[in-house]
Design a protein around this motif. Structure first.
Motif, PDB file in Angstrom:
ATOM      1  N   ASN A 115      -4.386   2.840  -3.791  1.00  0.00           N
ATOM      2  CA  ASN A 115      -4.785   1.877  -2.828  1.00  0.00           C
ATOM      3  C   ASN A 115      -6.102   1.173  -2.924  1.00  0.00           C
ATOM      4  O   ASN A 115      -5.988  -0.171  -2.680  1.00  0.00           O
ATOM      5  CB  ASN A 115      -4.797   2.514  -1.310  1.00  0.00           C
ATOM      6  CG  ASN A 115      -2.999   3.070  -1.002  1.00  0.00           C
ATOM      7  OD1 ASN A 115      -2.245   2.416  -1.711  1.00  0.00           O
ATOM      8  ND2 ASN A 115      -2.926   3.685  -0.087  1.00  0.00           N
ATOM      9  N   ASP A 142      -6.799  -2.632  -3.483  1.00  0.00           N
ATOM     10  CA  ASP A 142      -7.801  -3.448  -2.900  1.00  0.00           C
ATOM     11  C   ASP A 142      -8.673  -4.187  -3.682  1.00  0.00           C
ATOM     12  O   ASP A 142      -8.831  -5.576  -3.594  1.00  0.00           O
ATOM     13  CB  ASP A 142      -8.673  -2.588  -1.932  1.00  0.00           C
ATOM     14  CG  ASP A 142      -7.895  -1.993  -0.817  1.00  0.00           C
ATOM     15  OD1 ASP A 142      -6.719  -2.579  -0.259  1.00  0.00           O
ATOM     16  OD2 ASP A 142      -8.346  -1.238  -0.023  1.00  0.00           O
ATOM     17  N   ARG A 181       0.915  -1.026  -0.032  1.00  0.00           N
ATOM     18  CA  ARG A 181       0.111  -0.088   0.033  1.00  0.00           C
ATOM     19  C   ARG A 181       0.776   1.131   0.011  1.00  0.00           C
ATOM     20  O   ARG A 181       1.949   1.091   0.576  1.00  0.00           O
ATOM     21  CB  ARG A 181      -0.850  -0.077   1.043  1.00  0.00           C
ATOM     22  CG  ARG A 181      -2.058  -1.218   1.054  1.00  0.00           C
ATOM     23  CD  ARG A 181      -3.183  -0.805  -0.051  1.00  0.00           C
ATOM     24  NE  ARG A 181      -3.978  -1.991  -0.149  1.00  0.00           N
ATOM     25  CZ  ARG A 181      -3.846  -2.907  -1.025  1.00  0.00           C
ATOM     26  NH1 ARG A 181      -2.700  -3.237  -1.644  1.00  0.00           N
ATOM     27  NH2 ARG A 181      -4.657  -4.104  -1.257  1.00  0.00           N
TER      28      ARG A 181
END
Ligand SMILES: Nc1ncnc2c1ncn2[C@@H]1O[C@H](COP(=O)(O)OP(=O)(O)OP(=O)(O)O)[C@@H](O)[C@H]1O
Ligand SMILES: [Mg+2]
Length: 469
Positions: free
Chosen positions: A231, A235, A214
């Protein structure tokens, strides 16, 4: 070349251009203000001379006029002063030979002479002279002419030295501003590009397949937003990748095991035929049938999901009676529930009106929710309630089963998700595909409804399906 270098070069060029333009404008304005000051001063001298000449022509005593002349001649640019009468007869004249500097290399644009008097430039033995004269009337109404000769070279020298002085201060300020501009450029590019570099590095790492990486979000500005967007994207990628992983393992496991089962059964049948043990064949055929049904269910679910995701699933809306649908689903699982020693009951509330929906799809939803309740309950009961609340019709399926851990209630509606899947000691873990609730939620949402779950691990769960009345 990196954007950072390009930006630095651009800013430096911009700073230089702005400085050059400012210097040019400053020089021009300063020169015109210095020259108009100089003109004003020269005009004042000429007018003062005119007063002196007027006074002098009225009185026979010229000595005080001489004193004034001497005072005028102390001004370095003034070479000669004189007063004359109507026909050019000179009353009084004085001259001072001040040393002349060499002629200026560059001639500044000449400025328009003052409106009062006559101003003309002449060359007198290599010395350029600005001759100014003005006429005035004395008390006897006679014309008196006052003349002053200025050395243009000395005027320019004086103007030039004033320009140099003011330019020196201007250039010091400009240099400081330029240096500050350069420092500011370096700081700004650093502030902008350090996070960009860290984002680029992060994106590279994520792109290389490390989906757990991240990017640190250090600010709330556009860069921070970009980092958190990336990020979020990581995900999603991780989710998709996990889903793909799940899908592949589901396919390999869930498709393979019934196929292997069918293969084994058919092998056994062949052996039974060889050994003439025909009596045992129906048992194997029954098993093959069960495996094929499971396989078919799985393939149906996959096809259904592909239909849902491509937007091709349409509802065939009719008037439906929830009580009938629930009754059918309860009857379908009665034998299974009895086999597990569970009490399965349907409790219908008062005045349940009919609603609109796709009966086959709604049956599919109820069958999955009731089937889950029976499947994940080892002892006790499964109760199906049909209730009407303002605006909604509700089917609630309550069981006394294993329950769902608090963190898992949102996950169970995801594709292929099964709690503790693969764990042998977890009841019913291996039996399903993990697609039932995903499809159910989709169907209910297409009907404008929702599906909710409440559960306590070890005590039981309650699934509520809401349909708009
Ligand atoms: N009544 C319940 N009690 C406990 N856990 C449940 C209950 N209903 C669903 N779950 C959990 O949610 C998971 C997902 O349910 P879902 O109906 O989507 O899949 P499945 O029943 O495992 O497979 P499928 O419905 O395709 O045969 C289940 O595997 C189970 O772990
Ligand atoms: Mg299910």
């Amino acid at each position: 070349m990196s954007i950072r270098s390009k930006l630095i070069i651009f800013m430096l060029v911009l700073l230089t251009a702005v400085s050059a333009v400012m210097a040019f404008l400053f020089q021009r304005n300063e020169w015109s203000s210095i020259s108009s000051n100089s003109q004003r001063k020269n005009l004042q001298i000429l007018l003062a001379m005119s007063e002196v000449c007027k006074e002098m022509s009225d009185t026979p005593d010229k000595s005080y006029a001489y004193r004034y002349f001497k005072t005028f001649l102390k001004t370095p640019e003034i070479i000669q002063v004189s007063c004359s009468g109507a026909k050019g007869r000179i009353f009084l004249e004085d001259r001072y030979y001040s040393p002349q500097p060499p002629p200026f290399l560059y001639r500044y644009t000449t400025f328009p002479p003052p409106r009062i008097g006559t101003w003309e430039t002449r060359s007198d033995g290599g010395v350029e002279i600005l001759k100014a004269s003005v006429n005035t009337l004395n008390s006897k109404k006679r014309t008196v002419t006052a003349s002053v000769d200025f050395s243009t070279q000395l005027i320019y020298q004086e103007m030039d030295s004033s320009l140099r002085q003011s330019s020196a201060s201007f250039f010091i300020i400009l240099s400081i501003a330029f240096a500050l501009g350069c420092a500011g450029t370096l700081i700004i590019t650093r502030v902008i590009f350090t996070p960009i570099q860290s984002i680029a590095e992060g994106a590279r790492i994520i792109g290389s397949g490390r989906l757990d990486h991240r990017i640190p979000v250090t600010s709330r500005d556009e860069m921070g937003m970009l980092a958190s967007e990336l990020n979020d994207m990581a995900d999603k990628l991780k989710e998709v990748s996990d889903m793909k992983q799940d899908f592949v393992s589901s396919i390999t496991h869930d498709l393979r095991s019934p196929v292997t089962g069918i293969e084994l059964c058919s092998d056994i049948i062949l052996k039974l035929v060889e050994n003439r043990e025909q009596a045992k064949i129906p048992e194997q055929v029954f098993s093959i049938n069960e495996h094929s049904q499971r396989l078919n269910r799985y393939i149906d679910s996959l096809l259904e999901i592909s239909k849902m995701e491509s937007g091709k699933m349409t509802l065939d809306l009719k008037t439906v009676n929830l009580e009938d649908l629930a009754d059918r689903a309860v009857r379908a699982f009665r034998a299974y529930a009895e086999q597990k020693g569970l009490k399965l009951e349907l409790i219908v509330g008062q005045d349940i009106p009919a609603t609109r929906g796709d009966p086959d799809r709604l049956y599919q939803v109820l069958a999955n929710v009731i089937g889950n309740a029976v499947k994940f309950t080892a002892s006790g009961s499964v109760s199906v309630f049909i209730e009407a609340t303002p605006g909604w019709q509700k089917v609630r399926v309550c069981d006394t089963g294993i329950g769902i851990p608090p963190g898992e209630t949102a996950n169970i509606f995801s594709k292929f998700y099964r709690i503790n899947r693969g764990k042998r000691d977890y009841p019913a873990a291996g039996q399903g595909t993990g697609l039932g609730l995903f499809i159910a939620k989709f169907i209910i949402e297409q009907h404008g409804g929702r599906i909710e779950v409440e559960s306590a691990p070890g005590k039981g769960s309650s699934f509520a399906v809401f349909l708009p009345a």
